[in-house]
Design an enzyme around this catalytic site. Structure first.
Site, PDB file in Angstrom:
ATOM      1  N   TYR A 194       6.823   5.648  -8.956  1.00  0.00           N
ATOM      2  CA  TYR A 194       5.589   5.422  -8.188  1.00  0.00           C
ATOM      3  C   TYR A 194       4.469   4.960  -9.102  1.00  0.00           C
ATOM      4  O   TYR A 194       3.763   3.981  -8.811  1.00  0.00           O
ATOM      5  CB  TYR A 194       5.195   6.712  -7.478  1.00  0.00           C
ATOM      6  CG  TYR A 194       3.862   6.688  -6.777  1.00  0.00           C
ATOM      7  CD1 TYR A 194       3.739   6.153  -5.499  1.00  0.00           C
ATOM      8  CD2 TYR A 194       2.722   7.228  -7.385  1.00  0.00           C
ATOM      9  CE1 TYR A 194       2.518   6.139  -4.847  1.00  0.00           C
ATOM     10  CE2 TYR A 194       1.503   7.213  -6.739  1.00  0.00           C
ATOM     11  CZ  TYR A 194       1.398   6.674  -5.472  1.00  0.00           C
ATOM     12  OH  TYR A 194       0.177   6.659  -4.833  1.00  0.00           O
TER      13      TYR A 194
ATOM     14  N   SER B 194      -3.922   3.461  -7.775  1.00  0.00           N
ATOM     15  CA  SER B 194      -3.908   4.924  -7.913  1.00  0.00           C
ATOM     16  C   SER B 194      -4.401   5.292  -9.291  1.00  0.00           C
ATOM     17  O   SER B 194      -4.346   4.483 -10.233  1.00  0.00           O
ATOM     18  CB  SER B 194      -2.483   5.451  -7.720  1.00  0.00           C
ATOM     19  OG  SER B 194      -2.384   6.817  -8.050  1.00  0.00           O
TER      20      SER B 194
END
Length: 299
Positions: A205, A192
């Site tokens: 996360y 990400s």
């Protein structure tokens, strides 16, 4: 006013829906992907394949929705046989299965998986090999996220569970997949932009995605000795049900506006990156983290 564009090359500013979005109508917690408003494009009508993955067997972990569904459809249209997993959302898994069944000559099968469990990951990979005869491509795409307003709101259990699903699960699947994938095969992880440009409200996360980026490079060093490539894709904002389900309303409303394109990606726009990394055209690409962020700017 829309600008003129090259024939057959639409202006990227207007391919997907533009913010502001209505967080009240976007998608409620637990609602299936087909309830997302505005709807997401997974390539159902927009992706055209060219048999780049003909005769390959691909396992897409988390292939039931979002980017995973787009990858599953794209790989099928590139000629691969598809095995994909889901965790809890059986409705999304059934919809993806039906979409794959419409692809002429493509074999597909769905499996339920709790990737935080090492034995479940090991058994899944063995089951896929038993069912298909081999495994050529593994895509690790399943993940969980929660947003937090302060460090005090992050419970220890939340931090641990996020790591068990996202980071530990990726490790288990990569490790055990190397027992089955033959030379010429590949593994693609989903990292990400949060791996490198972390948002405070996504602390657990973001930390797991940084771990996945690091693991990708380490696994690449081990795997290439067996003729297997390992890479990752680092998406920026992508319009999926995960966004309205897990993010504050103000973040949902302006989601993707902090990119050069002024909008989030559609899942179908990410799929070609995964196709390239799985194809023979990427024979000289390993240990890489491919960004697909729309030129996201820090805010």
């Amino acid at each position: 006013m829309k600008l003129n564009h090259t024939p057959n090359r639409p202006n990227p500013l207007y391919i997907g829906a533009l913010p502001p979005f209505n967080p009240e109508k976007a998608c409620g917690p637990g609602e299936p992907t087909d309830q997302l408003r505005p709807p997401a494009d997974h390539g159902e009508e927009s992706y055209t394949g060219h048999q780049q993955l003909a005769d390959c067997v691909a396992l897409i972990v988390g292939g039931d929705s979002g980017i995973g569904r787009a990858i599953s459809l794209a790989y099928a249209r590139e000629g691969a046989s598809i095995a994909f997993t889901y965790h809890q959302n059986q409705h999304d898994a059934e919809v993806t299965s039906k979409l794959l069944q419409q692809e002429h000559g493509v074999r597909s099968q769905v499996y339920q998986l709790d990737q935080s469990n090492a034995n479940d990951c090991k058994n899944l990979l063995q089951q896929v090999v038993n069912d298909y005869g081999r495994l050529d491509i593994l895509v690790n795409n399943a993940a969980t996220q929660t947003t937090y307003q302060s460090i005090d709101s992050i419970e220890i259990e939340d931090f641990e569970s996020t790591f068990h699903v996202n980071a530990f699960g990726t490790f288990y699947l990569c490790k055990y997949a190397l027992e089955h994938i033959k030379e010429g095969g590949c593994i693609i992880n989903t990292a990400s932009i949060q791996s490198f440009d972390a948002s405070a409200y996504l602390l657990p996360y973001a930390a797991t995605k940084a771990a996945i980026a690091s693991m990708t490079k380490s696994f690449a060093s081990f795997a290439i000795q067996r003729g297997i490539r390992v890479n990752a894709v680092a998406p920026g904002p992508v319009w999926t049900p995960l966004i309205p389900n897990t993010m504050p309303k103000d973040k949902v409303k302006h989601f993707g506006s902090n990119t050069l394109l002024g909008r989030p990606a559609q899942p179908a726009e990410l799929a070609p990156v995964y196709v390239f990394l799985a194809s023979a055209q990427a024979s000289y690409v390993t240990g890489e983290i491919y960004p697909a962020t729309g030129g996201r700017q820090q805010m």
